[in-house]
Design an enzyme around this catalytic site. Structure first.
Site, short mmCIF file in Angstrom:
data_model
loop_
_atom_site.label_atom_id
_atom_site.label_comp_id
_atom_site.label_asym_id
_atom_site.label_seq_id
_atom_site.Cartn_x
_atom_site.Cartn_y
_atom_site.Cartn_z
N HIS A 85 -2.71 -1.10 -3.20
CA HIS A 85 -3.80 -0.14 -3.04
C HIS A 85 -3.52 1.09 -3.89
O HIS A 85 -2.55 1.81 -3.64
CB HIS A 85 -3.95 0.27 -1.58
CG HIS A 85 -4.28 -0.87 -0.66
ND1 HIS A 85 -3.96 -0.86 0.69
CD2 HIS A 85 -4.91 -2.05 -0.88
CE1 HIS A 85 -4.38 -1.98 1.25
NE2 HIS A 85 -4.95 -2.72 0.31
N MET A 93 -0.12 1.23 5.15
CA MET A 93 -0.84 1.59 6.36
C MET A 93 -1.96 0.60 6.61
O MET A 93 -2.59 0.11 5.68
CB MET A 93 -1.42 3.00 6.20
CG MET A 93 -2.18 3.52 7.40
SD MET A 93 -2.82 5.19 7.15
CE MET A 93 -4.04 4.89 5.87
N SER A 146 0.85 -1.18 0.00
CA SER A 146 0.00 0.00 0.00
C SER A 146 0.89 1.24 0.00
O SER A 146 1.71 1.39 -0.89
CB SER A 146 -0.96 -0.03 1.20
OG SER A 146 -1.88 1.05 1.14
N THR A 147 0.76 2.10 1.00
CA THR A 147 1.52 3.35 1.03
C THR A 147 3.02 3.08 0.93
O THR A 147 3.59 2.33 1.72
CB THR A 147 1.23 4.11 2.34
OG1 THR A 147 -0.17 4.20 2.52
CG2 THR A 147 1.83 5.50 2.29
N ASP A 172 -4.48 -4.62 6.30
CA ASP A 172 -4.89 -5.45 5.17
C ASP A 172 -3.77 -6.42 4.80
O ASP A 172 -2.63 -6.02 4.61
CB ASP A 172 -5.25 -4.58 3.97
CG ASP A 172 -5.93 -5.37 2.86
OD1 ASP A 172 -6.60 -6.37 3.18
OD2 ASP A 172 -5.82 -4.97 1.69
#
Length: 347
Positions: A187, A279, A161-162, A282
């Site tokens: 993401h 973050m 993600s991030t 997940d």
């Protein structure tokens, strides 16, 4: 403690929309505005913001040039505000490679304009917690292992993600054209994933593409989950294929890393699961399911993460067999893929 934000955009209307969205959150303070990168440079020195929101297309100097200067000289968490066009997507992915922490699409007008940037406060607060580093140049070509072969019938699944754009580019630059079939959930807004896959394809020895429903998982191929309306799963009756399944967000995300990892765990095939910077939580439970089925599992270590959230959650529940720094992650994944068949037979 509030998060101080500098808004950089050449449109007064857009500056107002961004400010209105951010001011709805009491933990965020809008410190100031800049119309272009020249003005922004002075405002950064004056205001020392925790986070910058940055438009890409501006007069005097485009957002990419300004971002590179910021990330080289004064690394600051940046959230890119991009037009939802293919050209905007290409530039936004380049910005994420330069070190921007997050990206969000500009509203296109119409009935939804009142809800513009609803998720922006959360992205800004997440960016404020990110560990940004000086930009040191594009991902360099690497010498890939010749004659590499993964375990037979193995599937590799990666979630991020991030900070995942930089992480995935670093990891996949190591991959040869004989890598195992690889599925990735990163993401990212729907508009950007096709451009991201194309960028990965240019730096990896493997063939990288946006996943589509029914795509056969083949050695030397990497499939990136499209952002938007569906979760990416791997299904198999005889040969494994990608499935795009509509459904509600899981852990606040669609596509979800947990959904991808769960589907791989259910296959009963040799597999390796990897969770990278991001973050939230997940992927933690799905990776644990994979490990409990005998998969090898790796997590990015704290010191090399932009946000040590997803890998931390996975490590804490016992899903991560080994934590690895980003610089060593690509080779570590390939080694795990070579050794997995023997490991799963003994599990």
């Amino acid at each position: 403690m509030s998060v101080g934000v500098l808004i950089v955009d050449d449109s007064a209307t857009m500056r107002g929309l961004i400010a209105a969205a951010l001011k709805r959150d009491p933990d965020i303070e809008v410190l100031g505005f800049a119309n272009d990168p020249i003005e922004a440079r002075e405002q950064v020195k004056k205001l020392n913001p925790d986070v910058i929101t940055l438009d890409i297309e501006m007069p005097h100097m485009n957002g990419l040039e300004f971002l590179e200067k910021i990330m080289r000289l004064r690394p600051t968490p940046v959230v890119m505000i991009s037009t939802l066009t293919q050209a905007g997507a290409d530039i936004t992915v380049a910005a994420l490679e330069l070190g921007a922490v997050e990206c969000i699409g500009k509203p296109q007008g119409g009935a939804g304009i009142g809800d513009a940037f609803a998720d922006l406060p959360n992205k800004v607060k997440a960016a404020a917690r990110a560990r940004v580093r000086p930009y040191s140049g594009p991902v360099a070509p690497v010498e890939r292992e010749s004659g590499y072969h993964a375990a037979k019938d193995l599937i590799l699944a990666i979630g991020s993600s991030t900070g995942g754009v930089e992480a995935l580019m670093t990891v996949l630059a190591n991959f040869p054209d004989t890598c195992p079939p690889t599925v990735i959930t990163q993401h990212m807004p729907a508009t950007f994933t096709k451009s991201f896959a194309a960028r990965l394809d240019r730096i990896s020895g493997a063939r990288v593409q946006e996943a589509y429903d029914g795509a056969k998982l083949l050695p030397g191929h990497i499939y990136v989950a499209p952002g938007g309306d569906a979760h990416l799963e791997v299904m198999s009756s005889t040969a494994p294929v990608c499935r795009l399944r509509e459904g509600e967000p899981v852990n606040g995300h669609r596509p979800s890393v947990d959904v991808l990892f769960d589907s791989v765990a259910k296959l009963g095939r040799p597999s390796v699961g990897v969770i990278l910077t991001g973050m939230g939580r997940d992927g933690a439970q799905g990776l644990l399911n994979m490990r409990q089925k005998g998969a090898r599992t790796l997590g990015q270590d704290e010191s090399s993460c932009v946000v040590y959230g997803m890998p931390k959650a996975a490590f804490e529940v016992g899903a991560v067999e080994k934590q690895v720094g980003l610089a060593r992650m690509g080779p570590a994944i390939l080694n795990a893929c070579s050794a997995t068949a023997e490991h799963q037979r003994s599990a």
